[in-house]
Design a protein around this motif. Structure first.
Motif: not given
Length: 597
Positions: A474-479, A485-490, A555-559
């Motif tokens: 993994l890449h930590e900043p992307w994770f 993004n997902l928490v903000a979206n919820a 952005v979440a999907k691309e990452l």
């Protein structure tokens, strides 16, 4: 050269097709003759069956060794055979009854044969040579109902248009499931016993003659006996055997006609199939290359530079063989095909480069224009208010205006970063080094960081992780950005009391793992789910934070995809939403392929 080659090829192929049709016709004629012979043998064993029995028999010192199949046909026909020597002595017997003599005097046999002397069987004499030996066969047959007809005449009682028999005679009738009719001198029925519905009640002379000899088109066998005492004709009919009935595929049609129709239909169908095969072969061999050339020229003229997709690496050898085979088949047009392929590749490369440049420019312009317009309008509006001479603003108002301007500026900065990130991910221009990390710890840290932002209630988030480490590249900043993004979206698109449950699970069998973000919010309809990852689909709202830019899910999907995973969404209106991040074998294979490339 080409014309001579084509003429020779066409001539040879037409000659071969004609020879094949001749062979097919011979085979069908042989089959028809064999079937007609079978019909004759089934109808009456003599003389066809006798001739075939002698021809197909083997011989030894004792005489003929007959084929068991033909002997069974002889038995079914109700006949018998006796092989005689030159002096009338019986050498061999086949299916012969016990009341036959062992020797026939020449004159006696002639009288039996021509009927001048009474004999209980219908006789036939057959003389044929085989292997230098002349065989004389005496054939006899007796109707299986001969005795029954005599008993019916003697035992039957005709009274008032009805016919009756004794119990013993009825038992014999029941064995064959037949029926009896008594006809007057004109062929009209006087009385009947057991006659089925639909059976004729009047017979012409031709009807009796034809049906007695040939029953194939009727489905029932008939035997008749004329009673000299009364002048009546007794008719006994019984159903045809199943084997004989099944030998007639089309009821009511003569077997000979059926065989001829079947043979003719087989020949015509075979000729039609051969014609179709040759037509397809010619079209594929000579018409297809011309159509391909014309189609390629037409596509090039219309600006279509498509080329077949490249074969997979493991099928490369097969693809090369297929390409070589195509060149051999189309060697007349080989140079034309090679020139068209080279031209297509060159034109397609130029077109793709131009389209990529134009598409990138348009996307950047449309994205920046769309996303900057509203916050920039807010900044300009507050700046004009602060610069207007006719207003006197207090220090608190100016600080408020500056805070709004700063918020919009931060939003624009975040938006520019999101746009840059999505385009760089799509173009593959992201030189990032992945590290083997514990995804479990990263998730806990990222969730704690996300819910710690102002305006988020951490009490509405529950996070569960496995007890053992989950190791992944993994890449930590992307994770962390994905979790943010997902928490903000919820939180931003659901009511204030919405609960968010985050669960990480791992499959120990294949090493796959996943993270589910499940909320009990308002949910989404099917159209929204399908377009959830499109940029700007939800529109922009400058009154919320940078998380509302409309790019969060894109952005979440691309990452996720860049790190070898995939994202799935399940949602229904009023029943909440589940966003799943999945890392399995397919994602790891995709990463390896991209690295190798």
């Amino acid at each position: 050269m080409v014309r001579r080659r084509l003429a020779v090829r066409f001539s040879l192929q037409l000659v071969g097709a004609g020879a094949l049709l001749v062979v097919l016709a011979v085979v069908i004629v042989i089959w028809i003759l064999a079937r007609l012979e079978e019909i004759e043998i089934r109808r009456s064993f003599a003389p066809t069956g006798i001739s075939r029995l002698i021809a197909e028999s083997r011989t030894d010192a004792s005489g003929l060794i007959a084929d068991p199949v033909l002997l069974e046909r002889l038995r079914e026909d109700g006949g018998w055979l006796q092989s005689l020597d030159d002096h009338g002595n019986v050498i061999q017997s086949f299916n012969a009854p016990d009341d036959l003599p062992d020797r026939y005097l020449p004159g006696q046999l002639m009288d039996y044969w021509i009927g001048s002397e009474p004999y209980p069987y219908r006789l036939g004499l057959w003389i044929q040579e085989k292997d230098g030996v002349t065989y004389t066969l005496l054939y006899g047959a007796r109707s299986p109902t001969e005795d029954l007809l005599g008993r019916l005449i003697d035992d039957g009682k005709l009274e008032g248009g009805s016919l009756s028999f004794s119990e013993a005679t009825l038992a014999m009738l029941g064995q064959r499931d037949g029926w009896v009719q008594v006809l007057d001198r004109e062929g009209r029925e006087l009385a009947a016993w057991g006659r089925p519905d639909g059976a004729p009640t009047t017979y012409l002379l031709q009807d009796l003659a034809l049906q007695s000899v040939n029953n194939d088109g009727v489905g029932a066998l008939m035997d008749t006996r004329y009673d000299k005492r009364t002048g009546y004709t007794w008719v006994y009919q019984y159903p045809m055997s199943e084997a004989r009935r099944h030998a007639m595929p089309i009821p009511g049609m003569m077997p000979e006609a059926q065989v001829m129709i079947a043979g003719l239909a087989a020949f015509l169908l075979s000729a039609l199939l051969l014609f179709i095969v040759l037509s397809i072969w010619y079209a594929n061999r000579f018409g297809t290359p011309l159509i391909q050339i014309l189609g390629a020229i037409r596509r090039l003229g219309g600006g279509n530079y498509a080329e077949p997709s490249p074969a997979r690496p493991k099928r490369r050898r097969f693809a090369l063989r297929k390409k070589d085979a195509r060149k051999r088949r189309n060697r007349i047009f080989g140079e034309v095909f090679e020139s068209l392929e080279s031209l297509t590749r060159a034109l397609r490369a130029g077109k793709d480069a131009a389209e990529r440049t134009q598409r990138t420019r348009e996307e950047w312009i449309a994205g920046v224009t769309h996303d900057m317009k509203t916050p920039l309008a807010s900044i300009q509006g507050y700046a004009h208010l602060m610069a207007a001479d006719k207003y006197s603003w207090t220090e608190d108002e100016i600080r408020k205006f500056a805070s709004i301007i700063l918020e919009k500026s931060e939003y624009m900065d975040k938006l520019i970063n999101d746009l840059s990130l999505t385009y760089r991910l799509r173009s593959g221009d992201m030189p990032v080094v992945f590290e083997e990390l514990d995804a479990r710890g990263l998730l806990e840290h990222a969730v704690a960081r996300a819910i710690g932002q102002p305006g988020y209630d951490g009490g509405r988030v529950h996070c569960s992780v496995p007890s053992s480490p989950v190791r992944a590249e993994l890449h930590e900043p992307w994770f962390e950005r994905i979790v943010d993004n997902l928490v903000a979206n919820a939180f931003l698109h659901n009511p204030p009391d919405t609960l968010l449950r985050i669960a990480m699970t791992q499959d120990a069998r294949d090493g796959s793992w996943r993270i589910d973000f499940a909320d009990n919010g308002r949910g989404m309809d099917e159209q929204t789910v399908e377009r959830l990852f499109e940029r700007y689909y939800r529109g922009l709202n400058t009154e919320i934070g940078s998380e509302g830019s409309g790019l969060g899910m894109a952005v979440a999907k691309e990452l996720v995809q860049a790190m070898g995973g995939r994202i799935e969404v399940r949602s229904e209106p009023g029943r909440g939403t589940v966003v799943s991040l999945i890392w399995d074998r397919s994602g790891r294979d995709l990463i390896r392929t991209a690295d190798a490339t």
